[in-house]
Motif scaffolding. Structure first.
Motif, PDB file in Angstrom:
ATOM      1  N   ARG A  89       0.834  -1.209   0.000  1.00 26.21           N
ATOM      2  CA  ARG A  89       0.000   0.000   0.000  1.00 26.21           C
ATOM      3  C   ARG A  89       0.866   1.254   0.000  1.00 26.21           C
ATOM      4  NH1 ARG A  89      -4.659  -0.701   4.480  1.00 26.21           N
ATOM      5  NH2 ARG A  89      -5.522   1.093   3.334  1.00 26.21           N
ATOM      6  N   ALA A  90       2.000   1.208   0.711  1.00 24.39           N
ATOM      7  CA  ALA A  90       2.895   2.366   0.747  1.00 24.39           C
ATOM      8  C   ALA A  90       3.574   2.588  -0.604  1.00 24.39           C
ATOM      9  CB  ALA A  90       3.952   2.171   1.830  1.00 24.39           C
ATOM     10  N   GLU A  91       3.845   1.501  -1.326  1.00 22.89           N
ATOM     11  CA  GLU A  91       4.488   1.640  -2.633  1.00 22.89           C
ATOM     12  C   GLU A  91       3.551   2.236  -3.683  1.00 22.89           C
ATOM     13  OE1 GLU A  91       7.647  -0.964  -4.255  1.00 22.89           O
ATOM     14  OE2 GLU A  91       6.702  -2.483  -2.980  1.00 22.89           O
ATOM     15  N   ARG A  92       2.275   1.952  -3.562  1.00 22.58           N
ATOM     16  CA  ARG A  92       1.304   2.443  -4.545  1.00 22.58           C
ATOM     17  C   ARG A  92       0.133   3.096  -3.810  1.00 22.58           C
ATOM     18  NH1 ARG A  92       1.056   4.524  -9.519  1.00 22.58           N
ATOM     19  NH2 ARG A  92       0.246   3.145 -11.127  1.00 22.58           N
ATOM     20  N   PRO A  93       0.357   4.258  -3.177  1.00 25.15           N
ATOM     21  CA  PRO A  93      -0.696   4.866  -2.360  1.00 25.15           C
ATOM     22  C   PRO A  93      -1.887   5.379  -3.160  1.00 25.15           C
ATOM     23  CG  PRO A  93       1.181   6.350  -2.545  1.00 25.15           C
ATOM     24  CD  PRO A  93       1.595   5.046  -3.162  1.00 25.15           C
TER      25      PRO A  93
ATOM     26  N   GLY B  44       7.526  -3.516  -6.640  1.00 24.98           N
ATOM     27  CA  GLY B  44       8.810  -4.178  -6.850  1.00 24.98           C
ATOM     28  C   GLY B  44       9.612  -4.361  -5.573  1.00 24.98           C
ATOM     29  N   TRP B  45       9.571  -3.360  -4.683  1.00 23.94           N
ATOM     30  CA  TRP B  45      10.345  -3.483  -3.445  1.00 23.94           C
ATOM     31  C   TRP B  45       9.742  -4.537  -2.527  1.00 23.94           C
ATOM     32  CZ3 TRP B  45       9.884  -2.902   1.874  1.00 23.94           C
ATOM     33  CH2 TRP B  45      11.099  -2.863   2.579  1.00 23.94           C
ATOM     34  N   SER B  46       8.437  -4.568  -2.427  1.00 26.49           N
ATOM     35  CA  SER B  46       7.775  -5.573  -1.581  1.00 26.49           C
ATOM     36  C   SER B  46       8.080  -6.984  -2.070  1.00 26.49           C
ATOM     37  CB  SER B  46       6.253  -5.344  -1.564  1.00 26.49           C
ATOM     38  OG  SER B  46       5.934  -4.054  -1.120  1.00 26.49           O
ATOM     39  N   GLU B  47       8.054  -7.177  -3.394  1.00 29.08           N
ATOM     40  CA  GLU B  47       8.361  -8.485  -3.947  1.00 29.08           C
ATOM     41  C   GLU B  47       9.827  -8.848  -3.721  1.00 29.08           C
ATOM     42  OE1 GLU B  47       6.228 -10.676  -5.168  1.00 29.08           O
ATOM     43  OE2 GLU B  47       4.637  -9.259  -4.666  1.00 29.08           O
ATOM     44  N   PHE B  48      10.715  -7.864  -3.851  1.00 30.95           N
ATOM     45  CA  PHE B  48      12.129  -8.101  -3.556  1.00 30.95           C
ATOM     46  C   PHE B  48      12.308  -8.544  -2.104  1.00 30.95           C
ATOM     47  CE2 PHE B  48      15.269  -5.681  -1.078  1.00 30.95           C
ATOM     48  CZ  PHE B  48      16.414  -6.436  -1.338  1.00 30.95           C
ATOM     49  N   LEU B  49      11.651  -7.856  -1.190  1.00 33.90           N
ATOM     50  CA  LEU B  49      11.756  -8.179   0.232  1.00 33.90           C
ATOM     51  C   LEU B  49      11.272  -9.598   0.508  1.00 33.90           C
ATOM     52  CD1 LEU B  49      12.250  -7.231   3.183  1.00 33.90           C
ATOM     53  CD2 LEU B  49       9.867  -6.454   3.190  1.00 33.90           C
ATOM     54  N   LEU B  50      10.123  -9.956  -0.056  1.00 32.43           N
ATOM     55  CA  LEU B  50       9.578 -11.294   0.152  1.00 32.43           C
ATOM     56  C   LEU B  50      10.505 -12.357  -0.425  1.00 32.43           C
ATOM     57  CD1 LEU B  50       7.118 -12.899   1.212  1.00 32.43           C
ATOM     58  CD2 LEU B  50       6.138 -12.717  -1.080  1.00 32.43           C
ATOM     59  N   ASN B  51      11.037 -12.102  -1.613  1.00 34.81           N
ATOM     60  CA  ASN B  51      11.943 -13.063  -2.238  1.00 34.81           C
ATOM     61  C   ASN B  51      13.257 -13.183  -1.476  1.00 34.81           C
ATOM     62  OD1 ASN B  51      14.244 -13.465  -4.646  1.00 34.81           O
ATOM     63  ND2 ASN B  51      12.439 -14.746  -4.865  1.00 34.81           N
TER      64      ASN B  51
ATOM     65  N   ASN C  94      10.152   1.967  -9.159  1.00 33.81           N
ATOM     66  CA  ASN C  94       9.874   0.538  -9.077  1.00 33.81           C
ATOM     67  C   ASN C  94      10.909  -0.311  -9.798  1.00 33.81           C
ATOM     68  OD1 ASN C  94       7.750  -1.486  -8.231  1.00 33.81           O
ATOM     69  ND2 ASN C  94       7.839  -1.943 -10.417  1.00 33.81           N
ATOM     70  N   ALA C  95      11.605   0.285 -10.771  1.00 35.65           N
ATOM     71  CA  ALA C  95      12.570  -0.474 -11.579  1.00 35.65           C
ATOM     72  C   ALA C  95      13.970  -0.470 -10.987  1.00 35.65           C
ATOM     73  CB  ALA C  95      12.612   0.080 -12.993  1.00 35.65           C
ATOM     74  N   ALA C  96      14.150   0.034  -9.790  1.00 43.06           N
ATOM     75  CA  ALA C  96      15.475   0.077  -9.175  1.00 43.06           C
ATOM     76  C   ALA C  96      16.021  -1.340  -8.989  1.00 43.06           C
ATOM     77  CB  ALA C  96      15.413   0.785  -7.822  1.00 43.06           C
ATOM     78  N   PRO C  97      17.329  -1.537  -9.155  1.00 36.46           N
ATOM     79  CA  PRO C  97      17.924  -2.879  -9.006  1.00 36.46           C
ATOM     80  C   PRO C  97      18.103  -3.242  -7.530  1.00 36.46           C
ATOM     81  CG  PRO C  97      19.632  -1.291  -9.546  1.00 36.46           C
ATOM     82  CD  PRO C  97      18.331  -0.536  -9.570  1.00 36.46           C
ATOM     83  N   PHE C  98      17.031  -3.617  -6.877  1.00 38.28           N
ATOM     84  CA  PHE C  98      17.047  -3.820  -5.426  1.00 38.28           C
ATOM     85  C   PHE C  98      18.024  -4.917  -4.999  1.00 38.28           C
ATOM     86  CE2 PHE C  98      12.620  -2.421  -6.435  1.00 38.28           C
ATOM     87  CZ  PHE C  98      12.723  -1.153  -5.885  1.00 38.28           C
ATOM     88  N   LYS C  99      18.050  -6.019  -5.719  1.00 34.71           N
ATOM     89  CA  LYS C  99      18.951  -7.116  -5.354  1.00 34.71           C
ATOM     90  C   LYS C  99      20.404  -6.659  -5.394  1.00 34.71           C
ATOM     91  CE  LYS C  99      15.912 -10.665  -7.341  1.00 34.71           C
ATOM     92  NZ  LYS C  99      15.828 -11.752  -8.347  1.00 34.71           N
ATOM     93  N   THR C 100      20.781  -5.991  -6.474  1.00 30.83           N
ATOM     94  CA  THR C 100      22.160  -5.524  -6.617  1.00 30.83           C
ATOM     95  C   THR C 100      22.514  -4.533  -5.514  1.00 30.83           C
ATOM     96  OG1 THR C 100      22.028  -5.821  -9.016  1.00 30.83           O
ATOM     97  CG2 THR C 100      23.784  -4.402  -8.168  1.00 30.83           C
ATOM     98  N   ILE C 101      21.605  -3.610  -5.233  1.00 30.33           N
ATOM     99  CA  ILE C 101      21.864  -2.600  -4.205  1.00 30.33           C
ATOM    100  C   ILE C 101      22.062  -3.254  -2.849  1.00 30.33           C
ATOM    101  CG2 ILE C 101      20.850  -0.659  -2.937  1.00 30.33           C
ATOM    102  CD1 ILE C 101      19.452   0.126  -5.565  1.00 30.33           C
ATOM    103  N   PHE C 102      21.198  -4.202  -2.513  1.00 25.40           N
ATOM    104  CA  PHE C 102      21.292  -4.821  -1.184  1.00 25.40           C
ATOM    105  C   PHE C 102      22.592  -5.601  -1.032  1.00 25.40           C
ATOM    106  CE2 PHE C 102      20.760  -8.429   1.664  1.00 25.40           C
ATOM    107  CZ  PHE C 102      20.333  -7.801   2.824  1.00 25.40           C
TER     108      PHE C 102
END
Length: 448
Positions: A46-50, A119-126, A398-406
């Motif tokens: 909800r926070a990602e897509r208010p 995208g961030w929520s899915e990254f977190l869950l994965n 939403n397209a940020a490379p979350f895996k690479t950043i983390f």
């Protein structure tokens, strides 16, 4: 027996042994930390897509229009094999249609309004599920960490016979590490039932795929879907011949009329728009721990029967209950807050356990400040790296490379921390950096 090994080689062996132990502890800590944050998975979406439309209910006819509209927009693409409709729930009061090609939010009239951007929520869950390692390898590692947690909890209990008698005994922090050990032991006692429940269900979820893979190879000629069928139900036989779209509205109306005590939360369509399409509704029974019961319908929306997740074999009910018990998806916000506090306490237990182990090594003469700094980088750097991914979500999108950043930021923090001389206060610097990032994130996240 003396193997004639040099003192230098022995020292390197001990260092390697300690580093491997730290690696296992680090992965366990990351899984625990991300699991604690993932408890609020719906809230993060909800926070990602208010600006996505929200509603408490949506009419069956509106769901039918939404499904037809989304599928019509994909005429020029390869046919969708699986379509999902997330119906409004208390935690996520939105209607979202997901296909093999897209995911969109719809309003209460069934009109497509916006793309789903989580995208961030899915990254977190994965990250929590698989440590971002693809395939069954990641699931197996995380499942193995669940088994490790069970072993650590039980052996820790056995190793401290007075652990319950001293449940509220806390000594001042001192050079001998007694204060730190007391916090470790006390929190270990208070979180023991929670830790065992989380570890057991995590092991079930993580290692379940491996077990099913073995069953499929041994008894179902490698067919994974056939191996899952006795628990979660079987999919129908595909038939690509075009056919009218299944009557989702009729199925939902039947649910309201025949099963008013349950709340539909998902609609599943397999091979939509074909003669072999299959229509299912996942509904949440009241006062049950299962994630839902699956209701099967034919193409005309006529009820065919249930899979049995809520009232079938004991094994089915246990399997269907593992997910909610693991993530706290029951009881609403109070349960989520309890999971947040207990999950945070479990992170402290893991962090202090390794710190106590390092302290004991130092008191025995194995002083290794690089390992100590490396562990501090894991404890505080994991949260910092996670905060950096969320900042990237705000700044890049939403397209940020979350895996690479983390993983890159965490690796850099660990390398720098272990390379710096002991006189540098690595832990303090990481704590301040994490605090600054969190302070910058709080108004942005709460403000939507």
């Amino acid at each position: 027996m003396n193997l004639g090994l040099s003192k230098t080689l022995v020292q390197r062996g001990l260092s390697a042994h300690a580093a491997i132990g730290l690696l296992a502890s680090a992965l366990l800590y990351i899984v625990c930390l991300t699991g604690t944050v993932t408890v609020f998975y719906e809230e993060w979406q909800r926070a990602e897509r208010p600006d996505a439309p929200e509603m408490q209910r949506i009419a069956p006819d509106a769901v039918q229009r939404a499904v037809a509209s989304v599928l019509a927009s994909e005429k020029d693409r390869k046919a969708t094999e699986h379509l999902y409709v997330h119906l409004p729930t208390d935690a996520l009061p939105r209607t979202t249609v997901t296909t093999d090609h897209q995911a969109v939010h719809v309003d209460d009239q069934g009109r497509v309004v916006a793309k789903e951007l989580n995208g961030w929520s899915e990254f977190l869950l994965n990250l929590h599920y698989t440590l971002n390692i693809p395939g069954m390898v990641g699931l197996t590692i995380v499942g193995g960490l669940g088994v490790m947690t069970i072993a650590l909890s039980l052996t820790g209990l056995i190793a401290h016979p007075r652990i319950f008698r001293d449940a509220f005994r806390l000594r001042a922090r001192d050079r001998g590490g007694l204060g730190l050990a007391d916090w470790h032991n006390r929190l270990g006692v208070w979180t023991l039932p929670f830790a065992l429940a989380i570890a057991l269900t995590g092991a079930m979820i993580g290692l379940g795929s491996i077990n099913v893979y073995g069953l499929a190879q041994g008894f179902y000629k490698g067919d994974m879907e056939a191996a899952y069928a006795p628990i979660f139900g079987a999919e129908g036989k595909p038939n690509a011949k075009p056919a009218p779209l299944a009557d989702v509205a009729a199925a939902l109306q039947t649910m309201t009329a025949r099963f008013p005590e349950v709340r539909p939360i998902y609609v599943f369509m397999h091979e939509p728009g074909t003669a072999g399409q299959q229509l299912q509704v996942l509904a949440l029974p009241q006062r049950r721990l299962v994630y839902g019961e699956t209701y099967n319908f034919d193409q005309a929306g006529r009820f065919l029967g249930t899979v049995g997740l809520a009232d079938g074999a004991t094994g089915q009910q246990v399997a269907a209950s593992a997910y909610n018990l693991h993530f706290g998806n029951y009881g609403g916000l109070p349960v989520k807050i309890a999971y947040l506090l207990l999950g945070g306490a479990l992170c402290v237990v893991i962090a202090t356990g390794t710190s106590i182990w390092l302290g004991k090594r130092e008191r025995r003469g194995y002083r290794q400040p690089r390992l100590r700094n490396g562990w501090n980088a894991i404890v505080w750097g994991s949260g910092l790296a996670l905060a950096l991914t969320l900042l990237a979500r705000l700044w890049i999108g939403n397209a940020a490379p979350f895996k690479t950043i983390f993983w890159l930021s965490l690796a850099v923090l660990v390398v720098l921390s272990t390379a710096l001389p002991e006189r540098y206060r690595v832990r303090r610097a990481l704590q301040w950096s994490l605090g600054i990032c969190v302070a910058a994130l709080v108004p942005a996240v709460l403000g939507g």
